[in-house]
Design an enzyme around this catalytic site. Structure first.
Site, PDB file in Angstrom:
ATOM      1  N   LYS A   1       0.843  -1.204   0.000  1.00  0.00           N
ATOM      2  CA  LYS A   1       0.000   0.000   0.000  1.00  0.00           C
ATOM      3  C   LYS A   1       0.874   1.247   0.000  1.00  0.00           C
ATOM      4  CE  LYS A   1      -3.806   2.139   2.640  1.00  0.00           C
ATOM      5  NZ  LYS A   1      -4.683   2.009   3.825  1.00  0.00           N
TER       6      LYS A   1
ATOM      7  N   SER B   1      -9.665   2.005   3.137  1.00  0.00           N
ATOM      8  CA  SER B   1      -8.803   2.759   2.255  1.00  0.00           C
ATOM      9  C   SER B   1      -7.775   1.907   1.505  1.00  0.00           C
ATOM     10  CB  SER B   1      -8.052   3.816   3.070  1.00  0.00           C
ATOM     11  OG  SER B   1      -7.203   3.202   4.020  1.00  0.00           O
TER      12      SER B   1
ATOM     13  N   SER C   1      -9.787  -0.430   7.322  1.00  0.00           N
ATOM     14  CA  SER C   1      -9.278  -0.325   5.949  1.00  0.00           C
ATOM     15  C   SER C   1      -8.624  -1.566   5.375  1.00  0.00           C
ATOM     16  CB  SER C   1      -8.283   0.820   5.866  1.00  0.00           C
ATOM     17  OG  SER C   1      -8.993   2.023   5.769  1.00  0.00           O
TER      18      SER C   1
HETATM   19  N1  GLN Z   1     -12.903   4.271   6.641  1.00  0.00           N
HETATM   20  C1  GLN Z   1     -12.230   4.656   7.840  1.00  0.00           C
HETATM   21  C2  GLN Z   1     -11.826   6.106   7.770  1.00  0.00           C
HETATM   22  O1  GLN Z   1     -12.065   6.725   6.755  1.00  0.00           O
HETATM   23  C3  GLN Z   1     -11.067   3.791   8.077  1.00  0.00           C
HETATM   24  C4  GLN Z   1      -9.826   4.184   7.391  1.00  0.00           C
HETATM   25  C5  GLN Z   1      -8.687   3.311   7.739  1.00  0.00           C
HETATM   26  O2  GLN Z   1      -8.840   2.280   8.369  1.00  0.00           O
HETATM   27  N2  GLN Z   1      -7.518   3.740   7.333  1.00  0.00           N
HETATM   28  O3  GLN Z   1     -11.294   6.633   8.706  1.00  0.00           O
END
Ligand code: GLN
Length: 481
Positions: free
Chosen positions: A79, A154, A178
């Site tokens: 990532k 994400s 995420s």
């Molecule tokens: N969807 C969550 C957020 O926008 C989680 C993001 C993540 O785990 N990096 O904060």
């Protein structure tokens, strides 16, 4: 070799039988990734030179008769919030569009030391903020299962490359779901380890007390192998844990008889949907394998979303203050004064979601609101952790949905940040408590879209979590019900 279906075990035996060399596998993986990527936009870049050098090193070791490591020759995607020396790392942001890190994240260093071959950097939401991968400054990722739909976020790119077969495993990061949510949306396995199990050194910070690095794979064994390679104490991250790293493969015996599974009633209330039905079928399958099923309660769940979005925005506002145009890449020139240069750089460089989080976070930390929001959220976080501790006094693992719904269409939730935040309802509690959790495929909805089942265990109980998930997978998942 069918590159899109390779597993780590398959690569190990292929290399041993000399069916292919690590270099041949690497070249094939790079070519396949290059050809497939226009469909999904899952890779932001391929790291050809680095990959070939790593593959050649594996071949040289094998030629000398040496052990080439747990991940020998395995093509891995990383990532793009995890730094790679000499390979551009953008965090999905214009601000870091040209940033070439001078060092490797510990997780990357370790996976290469274990013979892994980093073939490219996976697209993601900007600074890992989002649930659909639509917040990347370099365009959204499309879900390989249905190109009109999001892959989740994400870590959408990391999930998509594994689903598409352009990488065998990948690294993602999870702050509020995420890894598990995109794994669920793309039909692959995704693991968020215990907080501190994997060093965060070289993971670009979003919300430091919640950030985790973890693996994606097409099966449970592959994620366990990747985790084993990267886990363990690292003196570069003071929050990394000293707890020894078990040999996870030994835990995956297929035998889960007598294991006690809790179903948190708050997670199933109101889930009268196909997703809920599939998870309950998954639970039936676990029962057939000899698990004991029991209802448990996690009463603080109702405050989890508010608590998470206060803590993560507070920490993000502080972490993102370093992007000021002085260091790193983007700088808005001709701003006149220093203050204007800061303002213009940040105004031009950050996307809408990052700005929203910085403003929210600055607000909840500001004098006069700190006690009402930030401090209160920290107290709620303690209640959420306590709920889990109480539950683990009664059961060995918890089973829940990962997301209330399968992958949604691109654009569907883009104009409604609150609706987007609600996709995280089942995943953020695990991060707030710092416990290990994962998504394992649990059948498909009538639309053909995959659904993931979440398994959670107590701190450092990854081995038990893998045992349960692998037994479920080995016996056909929901089809065993
Ligand atoms: N969807 C969550 C957020 O926008 C989680 C993001 C993540 O785990 N990096 O904060």
């Amino acid at each position: 070799m069918d590159i899109a279906k390779l597993t780590i075990d398959g690569i190990r035996s292929g290399l041993k039988a000399k069916a292919f060399s690590a270099r041949e596998l690497c070249d094939a993986a790079l070519a396949f990734a290059g050809a497939e990527n226009p469909k999904t936009n899952a890779y932001l870049m391929l790291s050809e030179a680095r990959a070939r050098a790593a593959a050649d090193a594996v071949d040289a070791k094998l030629a000398r008769g040496e052990d080439a490591g747990l991940l020998a020759g395995v093509p891995v995607a990383v990532k793009d919030v995890i730094v790679t020396k000499g390979v551009r790392t953008t965090c999905g942001s214009r601000l870091l569009e040209k940033f070439v890190p001078p060092y490797d994240a510990t997780a990357v260093e370790r996976l290469e030391a274990a013979g892994g071959v980093v073939i490219g950097k996976a697209n993601c939401d900007e600074f890992a903020m989002g649930s659909s991968n639509e917040n990347s400054a370099f365009g959204p990722v499309r879900n390989p299962v249905d190109l009109e739909r999001v892959p989740g976020g994400s870590s959408g790119g990391s999930a998509a490359v594994v689903a598409q077969g352009t990488a065998v495993v990948s690294l993602g990061s999870d702050t509020g779901g995420s890894i598990r949510q995109p794994a669920s949306f793309c039909g692959v396995v995704g693991v968020t380890p215990t907080y501190g199990r994997v060093s965060r050194y070289g993971l670009v910070a979003f919300a430091s007390s919640l950030d985790h690095i973890g693996p994606f794979g097409r099966n449970v064994r592959d994620t366990a192998a990747l985790l084993e390679a990267i886990a363990g104490r690292d003196e570069m991250d003071a929050t990394s844990a000293f707890a020894p790293v078990p040999r996870y493969a030994e835990a995956m015996t297929g035998d889960v008889r007598g294991m006690k599974i809790g179903l948190p009633k708050e997670y199933f209330a109101g889930l009268a949907s196909e997703t809920g039905d599939l998870i309950l079928r998954g639970v039936e399958a676990l029962k057939k394998l000899g698990c004991e099923i029991k209802e448990v309660s996690l009463p603080a769940t109702e405050w989890a979303i508010s608590c998470y979005y206060i803590i993560c925005t507070a920490e993000a506002s502080s972490n993102l203050a370093r992007y000021d145009g002085v260091k790193y890449t983007l700088r808005s020139e001709d701003s006149g004064t220093l203050a204007a240069m800061y303002r213009n750089t940040r105004g031009d460089g950050f996307g809408a979601e990052c700005k929203r989080r910085i403003m929210l976070g600055t607000y909840v930390l500001s004098h006069g609101y700190y006690d009402a929001y930030y401090l209160k959220a920290q107290r709620v976080r303690t209640l959420i952790s306590r709920d889990f501790q109480n539950a683990f006094g009664e059961v060995d693992a918890l089973v829940t949905p990962v997301s209330p719904f399968p992958a949604f269409k691109l654009g569907e939730k883009l104009d409604d940040p609150l609706a987007m935040y609600l996709s995280d309802i089942y995943t953020i509690t695990g991060d707030l408590a710092g416990i290990p959790c994962m998504s394992v495929p649990c059948g498909t909805a009538s639309s053909g879209l995959p659904v993931g089942m979440q398994i959670l265990t107590n701190h450092f109980q990854e081995a038990a979590m893998f045992r349960l998930a692998e037994a479920f997978e080995r016996n056909g998942g929901v089809d065993a019900a």
